[in-house]
Motif scaffolding. Structure first.
Motif, PDB file in Angstrom:
ATOM      1  N   THR A 164      62.204 -38.150  46.975  1.00  0.00           N
ATOM      2  CA  THR A 164      63.384 -37.287  47.030  1.00  0.00           C
ATOM      3  C   THR A 164      62.582 -36.196  48.042  1.00  0.00           C
ATOM      4  O   THR A 164      61.286 -35.900  47.942  1.00  0.00           O
ATOM      5  N   MET A 165      63.415 -35.869  48.959  1.00  0.00           N
ATOM      6  CA  MET A 165      62.710 -34.817  49.883  1.00  0.00           C
ATOM      7  C   MET A 165      63.792 -33.644  50.122  1.00  0.00           C
ATOM      8  O   MET A 165      64.898 -33.668  50.016  1.00  0.00           O
ATOM      9  N   LEU A 166      63.011 -32.529  50.295  1.00  0.00           N
ATOM     10  CA  LEU A 166      63.851 -31.244  50.587  1.00  0.00           C
ATOM     11  C   LEU A 166      63.598 -30.849  52.100  1.00  0.00           C
ATOM     12  O   LEU A 166      62.142 -30.597  52.316  1.00  0.00           O
ATOM     13  N   VAL A 167      64.360 -30.685  52.892  1.00  0.00           N
ATOM     14  CA  VAL A 167      64.260 -30.444  54.202  1.00  0.00           C
ATOM     15  C   VAL A 167      64.970 -29.121  54.545  1.00  0.00           C
ATOM     16  O   VAL A 167      66.116 -28.969  54.095  1.00  0.00           O
ATOM     17  N   TYR A 168      64.288 -28.021  54.960  1.00  0.00           N
ATOM     18  CA  TYR A 168      64.974 -26.783  55.258  1.00  0.00           C
ATOM     19  C   TYR A 168      64.374 -26.086  56.564  1.00  0.00           C
ATOM     20  O   TYR A 168      63.466 -26.332  56.923  1.00  0.00           O
TER      21      TYR A 168
END
Ligand code: AHM
Ligand code: MG
Length: 320
Positions: A164-168
């Protein structure tokens, strides 16, 4: 530059410190998204077990069915975002109208999100994601959601993939954090992400070619002649994530059946365009830069062309 392995919460706080006037409100807003996404991630990873667990674990006492994952993700997002008190208005792909959380009356931001994009892929174990787009509050009405993409103060996505990755981005570079499930923390794994200037992949649902206009048909044929590869997952977050890392073009164009394409501006096209452009790529509706669109409806659709700067610019020019 921030160090690989830095925890997302520390990263957010360090970013906050760079702005002398920051009140901490924005950091709390991002943290609410972070916590909701961790719970969604845990649920998504157990999706294949829902029929088994449902019988013993998740059917409630009144005998209601196990909640569908996209409804569950929507409820989790609403709960966490509302509880943060930072948002005065929210729009979701799952809700026809905007909602105004009681606790966020004085919230300084508005948010649009797609809680679980590509949810038709859940049953086949393909990566799906959550997309979000944050703007500043203007006067506290639903109109505040109808701002140009360029005015976003942050946009991001969470991809529930092999990890799971969070890209922002907050408009100042794009950073990617990978969830370490053993400690439940997002750790900086992809600092300062950049889209390659040119790629070798095109990503479009070619099954609709007989509804495209002739220029598009010819342009896509040209990719084959140039030796490009086709990759199309049918899950926007996954297709955009790959495009961000490997380059090329992701497109969901208008066609004879859907004159504005399929993807929605507020919580699909606009945040993805903000991320891609902040990573040095380009994004267009075919007629204008995606970030210049001034939306008029909550669930408005727009054609999407995004990815490597050179690839997107060449394509858009050829289609005019
Ligand atoms: P959804 O919001 O109903 O899940 O639909 C959006 C999804 C995107 O993730 C994806 O890019 C697109 O639909 C695929 O559509 P198609 O099957 O027409 O190619
Ligand atoms: Mg969607």
């Amino acid at each position: 530059m921030a160090k690989i392995g830095m925890d997302l919460n520390r990263f957010i706080l360090e970013e906050e410190r760079k702005h002398k006037s920051a009140s901490g409100s924005f950091s709390l807003a991002l943290t609410a998204i972070e916590s909701a996404s961790k719970i969604v991630s845990a649920k998504v990873s157990k999706a294949g077990l829902s029929n088994i667990l449902g019988a013993a674990d998740e059917v409630n006492i009144s005998g209601d069915d196990v909640q569908k994952l996209d409804v569950l993700a929507n409820n989790l997002m609403i709960q966490h975002l509302s509880d943060s008190g930072q948002f005065c208005a929210m729009a979701s792909e799952e809700l026809e109208e905007a909602i105004f959380p009681e606790k966020g009356k004085d919230g300084r931001y508005v948010i649009a999100f797609d809680p679980l994009d590509g949810s038709s892929n859940i049953n086949v174990n393909v990566s799906i994601g959550t997309i979000f787009s944050i703007h500043k509050r203007v006067n506290g009405t639903a109109d505040d959601l109808m701002q140009q993409g360029r005015k976003q103060v942050a946009a991001g996505y969470v991809i529930y993939g092999s990890s799971t990755m969070l890209v922002y981005t907050t408009g100042n570079g794009v950073n990617g954090f990978t969830l370490d499930p053993s400690v439940g923390m997002y750790l900086l794994s992809h600092p300062d992400m950049k889209v390659p200037e040119k790629g070798k992949i095109y990503s479009i649902n070619e099954a609709y070619a007989n509804k495209w206009d002739d220029k598009l048909v010819a342009y896509i044929k040209g990719y084959k002649d140039k030796g490009y590869s086709l990759r199309y997952i049918g899950s926007m977050v996954s297709d955009v994530h790959r495009t961000l890392i490997k380059g090329g073009v992701f497109a969901y164009p208008a066609d004879k059946k859907n004159p504005d394409g399929k993807l929605r501006y507020l919580y699909e096209a606009s945040p993805m365009a903000f991320i891609i452009e902040n990573a040095g790529g380009a994004s267009s509706t075919g007629a204008e830069d995606t970030l210049d669109v001034k939306p008029e409806e909550l669930h408005q659709r727009v054609p999407v062309f995004l990815g490597s700067k050179i690839d997107v610019e060449e394509m858009v020019k050829a289609l005019k």
